[in-house]
Design a protein around this motif. Structure first.
Motif, PDB file in Angstrom:
ATOM      1  N   ILE A  55     -56.412  47.888 -15.169  1.00  0.00           N
ATOM      2  CA  ILE A  55     -55.878  47.935 -13.800  1.00  0.00           C
ATOM      3  C   ILE A  55     -56.041  46.537 -13.214  1.00  0.00           C
ATOM      4  CG2 ILE A  55     -56.092  48.998 -11.516  1.00  0.00           C
ATOM      5  CD1 ILE A  55     -56.197  51.404 -13.241  1.00  0.00           C
ATOM      6  N   VAL A  56     -54.979  46.006 -12.626  1.00  0.00           N
ATOM      7  CA  VAL A  56     -55.035  44.712 -11.958  1.00  0.00           C
ATOM      8  C   VAL A  56     -54.378  44.872 -10.588  1.00  0.00           C
ATOM      9  CG1 VAL A  56     -54.376  42.284 -12.034  1.00  0.00           C
ATOM     10  CG2 VAL A  56     -54.867  43.502 -14.173  1.00  0.00           C
ATOM     11  N   ILE A  57     -55.107  44.483  -9.552  1.00  0.00           N
ATOM     12  CA  ILE A  57     -54.604  44.534  -8.191  1.00  0.00           C
ATOM     13  C   ILE A  57     -54.598  43.111  -7.652  1.00  0.00           C
ATOM     14  CG2 ILE A  57     -54.968  45.437  -5.861  1.00  0.00           C
ATOM     15  CD1 ILE A  57     -56.551  47.759  -7.179  1.00  0.00           C
ATOM     16  N   GLY A  58     -53.444  42.648  -7.186  1.00  0.00           N
ATOM     17  CA  GLY A  58     -53.317  41.300  -6.649  1.00  0.00           C
ATOM     18  C   GLY A  58     -53.565  41.262  -5.157  1.00  0.00           C
ATOM     19  N   PHE A  59     -54.184  40.167  -4.702  1.00  0.00           N
ATOM     20  CA  PHE A  59     -54.444  39.919  -3.286  1.00  0.00           C
ATOM     21  C   PHE A  59     -54.042  38.487  -2.962  1.00  0.00           C
ATOM     22  CE2 PHE A  59     -57.331  43.304  -4.374  1.00  0.00           C
ATOM     23  CZ  PHE A  59     -57.281  44.146  -3.259  1.00  0.00           C
ATOM     24  N   PRO A  60     -53.667  38.216  -1.719  1.00  0.00           N
ATOM     25  CA  PRO A  60     -53.292  36.844  -1.357  1.00  0.00           C
ATOM     26  C   PRO A  60     -54.413  35.828  -1.571  1.00  0.00           C
ATOM     27  CG  PRO A  60     -52.528  38.382   0.314  1.00  0.00           C
ATOM     28  CD  PRO A  60     -53.423  39.156  -0.623  1.00  0.00           C
ATOM     29  N   THR A  61     -55.671  36.244  -1.332  1.00  0.00           N
ATOM     30  CA  THR A  61     -56.804  35.329  -1.480  1.00  0.00           C
ATOM     31  C   THR A  61     -58.023  36.093  -2.002  1.00  0.00           C
ATOM     32  OG1 THR A  61     -57.726  35.703   0.726  1.00  0.00           O
ATOM     33  CG2 THR A  61     -56.033  33.967   0.530  1.00  0.00           C
ATOM     34  N   LEU A  62     -58.993  35.350  -2.494  1.00  0.00           N
ATOM     35  CA  LEU A  62     -60.244  35.952  -2.943  1.00  0.00           C
ATOM     36  C   LEU A  62     -60.998  36.568  -1.760  1.00  0.00           C
ATOM     37  CD1 LEU A  62     -61.997  36.522  -5.397  1.00  0.00           C
ATOM     38  CD2 LEU A  62     -63.054  34.273  -5.082  1.00  0.00           C
ATOM     39  N   ASP A  63     -60.934  35.938  -0.603  1.00  0.00           N
ATOM     40  CA  ASP A  63     -61.586  36.509   0.579  1.00  0.00           C
ATOM     41  C   ASP A  63     -61.010  37.882   0.925  1.00  0.00           C
ATOM     42  OD1 ASP A  63     -63.334  34.392   0.884  1.00  0.00           O
ATOM     43  OD2 ASP A  63     -62.121  33.381   2.414  1.00  0.00           O
ATOM     44  N   GLU A  64     -59.696  38.035   0.813  1.00  0.00           N
ATOM     45  CA  GLU A  64     -59.084  39.333   1.101  1.00  0.00           C
ATOM     46  C   GLU A  64     -59.453  40.369   0.043  1.00  0.00           C
ATOM     47  OE1 GLU A  64     -55.141  38.747   3.598  1.00  0.00           O
ATOM     48  OE2 GLU A  64     -55.301  37.291   1.960  1.00  0.00           O
ATOM     49  N   ALA A  65     -59.567  39.946  -1.208  1.00  0.00           N
ATOM     50  CA  ALA A  65     -60.000  40.870  -2.267  1.00  0.00           C
ATOM     51  C   ALA A  65     -61.424  41.344  -1.989  1.00  0.00           C
ATOM     52  CB  ALA A  65     -59.916  40.189  -3.633  1.00  0.00           C
ATOM     53  N   ARG A  66     -62.301  40.427  -1.627  1.00  0.00           N
ATOM     54  CA  ARG A  66     -63.688  40.797  -1.298  1.00  0.00           C
ATOM     55  C   ARG A  66     -63.736  41.736  -0.087  1.00  0.00           C
ATOM     56  NH1 ARG A  66     -65.115  34.915  -1.750  1.00  0.00           N
ATOM     57  NH2 ARG A  66     -65.937  34.660  -3.852  1.00  0.00           N
ATOM     58  N   ALA A  67     -62.932  41.405   0.926  1.00  0.00           N
ATOM     59  CA  ALA A  67     -62.913  42.223   2.141  1.00  0.00           C
ATOM     60  C   ALA A  67     -62.415  43.634   1.834  1.00  0.00           C
ATOM     61  CB  ALA A  67     -62.047  41.560   3.207  1.00  0.00           C
ATOM     62  N   TRP A  68     -61.406  43.759   0.971  1.00  0.00           N
ATOM     63  CA  TRP A  68     -60.917  45.086   0.580  1.00  0.00           C
ATOM     64  C   TRP A  68     -62.021  45.890  -0.100  1.00  0.00           C
ATOM     65  CZ3 TRP A  68     -60.526  46.323  -4.744  1.00  0.00           C
ATOM     66  CH2 TRP A  68     -60.155  47.648  -4.981  1.00  0.00           C
ATOM     67  N   TYR A  69     -62.667  45.291  -1.114  1.00  0.00           N
ATOM     68  CA  TYR A  69     -63.683  46.036  -1.863  1.00  0.00           C
ATOM     69  C   TYR A  69     -64.832  46.471  -0.956  1.00  0.00           C
ATOM     70  CZ  TYR A  69     -66.631  47.616  -5.624  1.00  0.00           C
ATOM     71  OH  TYR A  69     -67.402  48.412  -6.447  1.00  0.00           O
ATOM     72  N   GLY A  70     -65.207  45.640  -0.024  1.00  0.00           N
ATOM     73  CA  GLY A  70     -66.305  45.970   0.873  1.00  0.00           C
ATOM     74  C   GLY A  70     -65.907  46.765   2.105  1.00  0.00           C
ATOM     75  N   SER A  71     -64.620  47.014   2.279  1.00  0.00           N
ATOM     76  CA  SER A  71     -64.150  47.696   3.485  1.00  0.00           C
ATOM     77  C   SER A  71     -64.663  49.132   3.561  1.00  0.00           C
ATOM     78  CB  SER A  71     -62.620  47.696   3.539  1.00  0.00           C
ATOM     79  OG  SER A  71     -62.083  48.572   2.550  1.00  0.00           O
ATOM     80  N   PRO A  72     -64.889  49.628   4.760  1.00  0.00           N
ATOM     81  CA  PRO A  72     -65.311  51.023   4.915  1.00  0.00           C
ATOM     82  C   PRO A  72     -64.321  52.004   4.284  1.00  0.00           C
ATOM     83  CG  PRO A  72     -65.670  49.833   6.961  1.00  0.00           C
ATOM     84  CD  PRO A  72     -64.915  48.907   6.045  1.00  0.00           C
ATOM     85  N   ALA A  73     -63.029  51.725   4.392  1.00  0.00           N
ATOM     86  CA  ALA A  73     -62.025  52.641   3.828  1.00  0.00           C
ATOM     87  C   ALA A  73     -62.152  52.737   2.313  1.00  0.00           C
ATOM     88  CB  ALA A  73     -60.625  52.191   4.222  1.00  0.00           C
ATOM     89  N   TYR A  74     -62.341  51.583   1.633  1.00  0.00           N
ATOM     90  CA  TYR A  74     -62.466  51.641   0.176  1.00  0.00           C
ATOM     91  C   TYR A  74     -63.825  52.193  -0.238  1.00  0.00           C
ATOM     92  CZ  TYR A  74     -62.205  50.899  -4.727  1.00  0.00           C
ATOM     93  OH  TYR A  74     -62.204  51.138  -6.077  1.00  0.00           O
ATOM     94  N   GLN A  75     -64.866  51.786   0.451  1.00  0.00           N
ATOM     95  CA  GLN A  75     -66.201  52.289   0.109  1.00  0.00           C
ATOM     96  C   GLN A  75     -66.279  53.809   0.264  1.00  0.00           C
ATOM     97  OE1 GLN A  75     -68.948  50.531  -1.240  1.00  0.00           O
ATOM     98  NE2 GLN A  75     -67.200  49.182  -1.630  1.00  0.00           N
ATOM     99  N   GLU A  76     -65.482  54.363   1.163  1.00  0.00           N
ATOM    100  CA  GLU A  76     -65.464  55.813   1.347  1.00  0.00           C
ATOM    101  C   GLU A  76     -64.894  56.543   0.130  1.00  0.00           C
ATOM    102  OE1 GLU A  76     -63.011  58.896   4.128  1.00  0.00           O
ATOM    103  OE2 GLU A  76     -63.949  57.199   5.145  1.00  0.00           O
ATOM    104  N   ILE A  77     -63.890  55.948  -0.528  1.00  0.00           N
ATOM    105  CA  ILE A  77     -63.285  56.636  -1.688  1.00  0.00           C
ATOM    106  C   ILE A  77     -63.871  56.187  -3.024  1.00  0.00           C
ATOM    107  CG2 ILE A  77     -61.141  57.062  -0.436  1.00  0.00           C
ATOM    108  CD1 ILE A  77     -59.830  54.889  -2.241  1.00  0.00           C
ATOM    109  N   LEU A  78     -64.578  55.074  -3.050  1.00  0.00           N
ATOM    110  CA  LEU A  78     -65.134  54.549  -4.297  1.00  0.00           C
ATOM    111  C   LEU A  78     -65.968  55.571  -5.067  1.00  0.00           C
ATOM    112  CD1 LEU A  78     -65.595  52.240  -6.286  1.00  0.00           C
ATOM    113  CD2 LEU A  78     -67.394  51.391  -4.758  1.00  0.00           C
ATOM    114  N   PRO A  79     -66.829  56.361  -4.425  1.00  0.00           N
ATOM    115  CA  PRO A  79     -67.604  57.347  -5.185  1.00  0.00           C
ATOM    116  C   PRO A  79     -66.744  58.355  -5.955  1.00  0.00           C
ATOM    117  CG  PRO A  79     -68.563  57.043  -3.023  1.00  0.00           C
ATOM    118  CD  PRO A  79     -67.252  56.311  -3.021  1.00  0.00           C
ATOM    119  N   LEU A  80     -65.537  58.618  -5.466  1.00  0.00           N
ATOM    120  CA  LEU A  80     -64.632  59.531  -6.177  1.00  0.00           C
ATOM    121  C   LEU A  80     -64.319  58.987  -7.571  1.00  0.00           C
ATOM    122  CD1 LEU A  80     -62.121  60.263  -3.271  1.00  0.00           C
ATOM    123  CD2 LEU A  80     -64.024  61.711  -4.035  1.00  0.00           C
ATOM    124  N   ARG A  81     -64.100  57.671  -7.647  1.00  0.00           N
ATOM    125  CA  ARG A  81     -63.813  57.041  -8.948  1.00  0.00           C
ATOM    126  C   ARG A  81     -65.073  56.914  -9.786  1.00  0.00           C
ATOM    127  NH1 ARG A  81     -64.233  52.018 -10.879  1.00  0.00           N
ATOM    128  NH2 ARG A  81     -64.369  50.977  -8.874  1.00  0.00           N
TER     129      ARG A  81
END
Length: 106
Positions: A55-81
């Motif tokens: 799986i590869v997900i592209g982001f405009p910048t590394l900062d945005e990739a980090r922000a996505w992974y640490g975001s409350p919305a992603y952290q909420e679904i991460l345990p499902l995976r």
């Protein structure tokens, strides 16, 4: 500069939790400009071994990739995976279109 979230998915159980994760992940990517580049394809192995899918997900910048992974919305679904798969997951910085192989030595 483009950055990528990469996951080597060695095992994925197709459970209702994985379905929920997949139904919700796109909404977590949108605020950070994230989009799937490769999603679950079996690689054509040329050398070595690669059990699983990529799986590869592209982001405009590394900062945005980090922000996505640490975001409350992603952290909420991460345990499902995490409860339903085994993977190696990481962020990596892309290179400019004019990058040459020798540039890593400079």
């Amino acid at each position: 500069m483009t950055a990528y979230a990469v996951a080597h998915m060695r095992r994925v159980e197709r459970t209702p939790e994985i379905r929920e994760y997949l139904e919700r992940i796109d909404a977590t990517l949108a605020p950070f400009g994230g989009h799937f580049v490769v999603h679950g394809d079996l690689p054509q192995i040329l050398e070595g071994e690669f059990p699983g899918v990529l799986i590869v997900i592209g982001f405009p910048t590394l900062d945005e990739a980090r922000a996505w992974y640490g975001s409350p919305a992603y952290q909420e679904i991460l345990p499902l995976r995490l409860r339903n798969s085994d993977s190696d997951t990481f962020l990596v910085q892309g290179v400019e279109p004019d990058h040459r192989g020798i540039d890593v030595l400079v």
